[in-house]
Design an enzyme around this catalytic site. Structure first.
Site, PDB file in Angstrom:
ATOM      1  N   SER A 159       0.803  -1.324  -0.002  1.00 24.52           N
ATOM      2  CA  SER A 159      -0.053  -0.115  -0.122  1.00 24.52           C
ATOM      3  C   SER A 159       0.832   1.069  -0.054  1.00 24.52           C
ATOM      4  CB  SER A 159      -0.880  -0.082   1.265  1.00 24.52           C
ATOM      5  OG  SER A 159      -0.361   0.199   2.477  1.00 24.52           O
TER       6      SER A 159
ATOM      7  N   LYS B 188       0.448   4.258   6.883  1.00 21.77           N
ATOM      8  CA  LYS B 188      -0.081   5.116   5.818  1.00 21.77           C
ATOM      9  C   LYS B 188       0.509   6.540   6.012  1.00 21.77           C
ATOM     10  CE  LYS B 188      -3.053   2.574   3.854  1.00 21.77           C
ATOM     11  NZ  LYS B 188      -2.657   1.064   4.394  1.00 21.77           N
TER      12      LYS B 188
END
Length: 228
Positions: free
Chosen positions: A146, A183
Site C-alpha cells: 500500500s 499510511k
C-alpha cells in the site's frame, strides 16, 4: 557545489524536516525527473565527497545531511572554509560514532493488544542510531504494497518512534479499530485521512467516533537482505 547539487541537497533537507526521514534514491529521481535512481546516486556521491551528506550503508534512506546544510536555503560552503557556520547540533544520542541500538521487531499485532506486547516481538535486531532521523523504539515488518510509491515495500522493516501525535504529511503507524496500518497522515477537512502511496489501494477516511489512534511515526527504513 553546482546549482543542481544544491537543489538536491535542499530537497533532502526539506524531506527530513517535513517527513522525519530522508528520501530514497527513487524519490529523488522522481522529484527531479531523472531517468533512473543511478543519477540520484551520482549526485549523492558528489555531495558526500564535498562533505554535505553522509551515506550510511544498510538502509534505503541512509542519507544524513551534515551541519548547516540542514537550514533551508543555506548557501553552499566550500570544503575547508574556516568561516563556515558551525554544524547543527547532533541528535542527543549521536556523538559522531556508532551507537548500537537493539530494536524489537514487531510482527503481526493481535487485535486490541498493545503494539509492543512481548507476544508480538519476533526478534531483536542491532541497528546504528545514525541511520535514523530520530531515535526509533521498534521495527515493524511491512506487509503488503500500500506504500509502494513511497519506497516502502512488502517485507521492509520500518523504524518507528512511539508517539501519540503526528503532523500531516508524516508516515505513521495508526490503529483503526482492531487493525494496525502504515499510511501517510493527511487532513480531510475536520477529519483525518490515512493516505496510501499506491493508486490500487484506497485511502482510509477516519470518521467521528472511529476507534483511531497514532501508534508511532516512521523515522527510517531497513531492507534486510540476508538477515532471515
Amino acid at each position: 557545489m553546482t546549482p543542481r547539487q544544491r537543489e538536491v541537497l535542499d530537497f533532502i533537507a526539506g524531506h527530513v524536516r517535513d517527513r522525519g526521514v530522508p528520501p530514497t534514491r527513487a524519490e529523488i529521481a522522481h522529484a527531479f525527473g531523472f531517468r533512473s535512481p543511478n543519477a540520484a546516486e551520482a549526485h549523492l556521491r558528489a555531495l558526500a565527497r564535498k562533505g554535505a551528506v553522509q551515506l550510511l550503508d544498510g538502509s534505503a534512506r541512509g542519507i544524513r545531511v551534515l551541519g548547516a546544510a540542514l537550514a533551508p536555503g543555506a548557501p553552499a560552503i566550500p570544503n575547508g572554509n574556516a568561516d563556515a557556520p558551525a554544524a547543527a547540533p547532533a541528535p542527543p544520542w549521536d556523538n559522531g560514532e556508532a551507537t548500537l541500538l537493539h530494536l524489537p521487531l514487531i510482527g503481526r499485532v493481535a487485535a486490541g493488544s498493545p503494539i509492543l506486547a512481548q507476544a508480538h516481538v519476533e526478534a531483536t535486531y542491532p541497528a546504528d542510531a545514525r541511520w535514523f532521523a530520530r531515535r526509533p523504539d521498534y521495527l515493524l515488518r511491512v506487509r503488503g504494497w500500500s506504500m509502494r510509491d513511497a519506497g516502502i515495500h512488502d517485507g521492509d522493516l520500518l523504524a518507528v518512534q512511539a508517539v501519540r501525535e503526528a503532523r500531516p504529511g508524516q508516515t505513521v503507524v495508526a490503529r483503526l479499530g482492531d487493525e494496525v496500518t502504515v499510511k501517510r497522515l493527511q487532513r480531510e477537512g475536520a477529519h483525518w485521512r490515512l493516505q496510501a502511496a499506491n493508486p490500487e489501494v484506497a485511502d482510509i477516511l477516519v470518521r467521528p467516533g472511529d476507534a483511531f489512534a497514532i501508534e508511532g511515526v516512521v523515522v527510517g527504513l531497513l531492507r534486510p537482505q540476508g538477515w532471515d
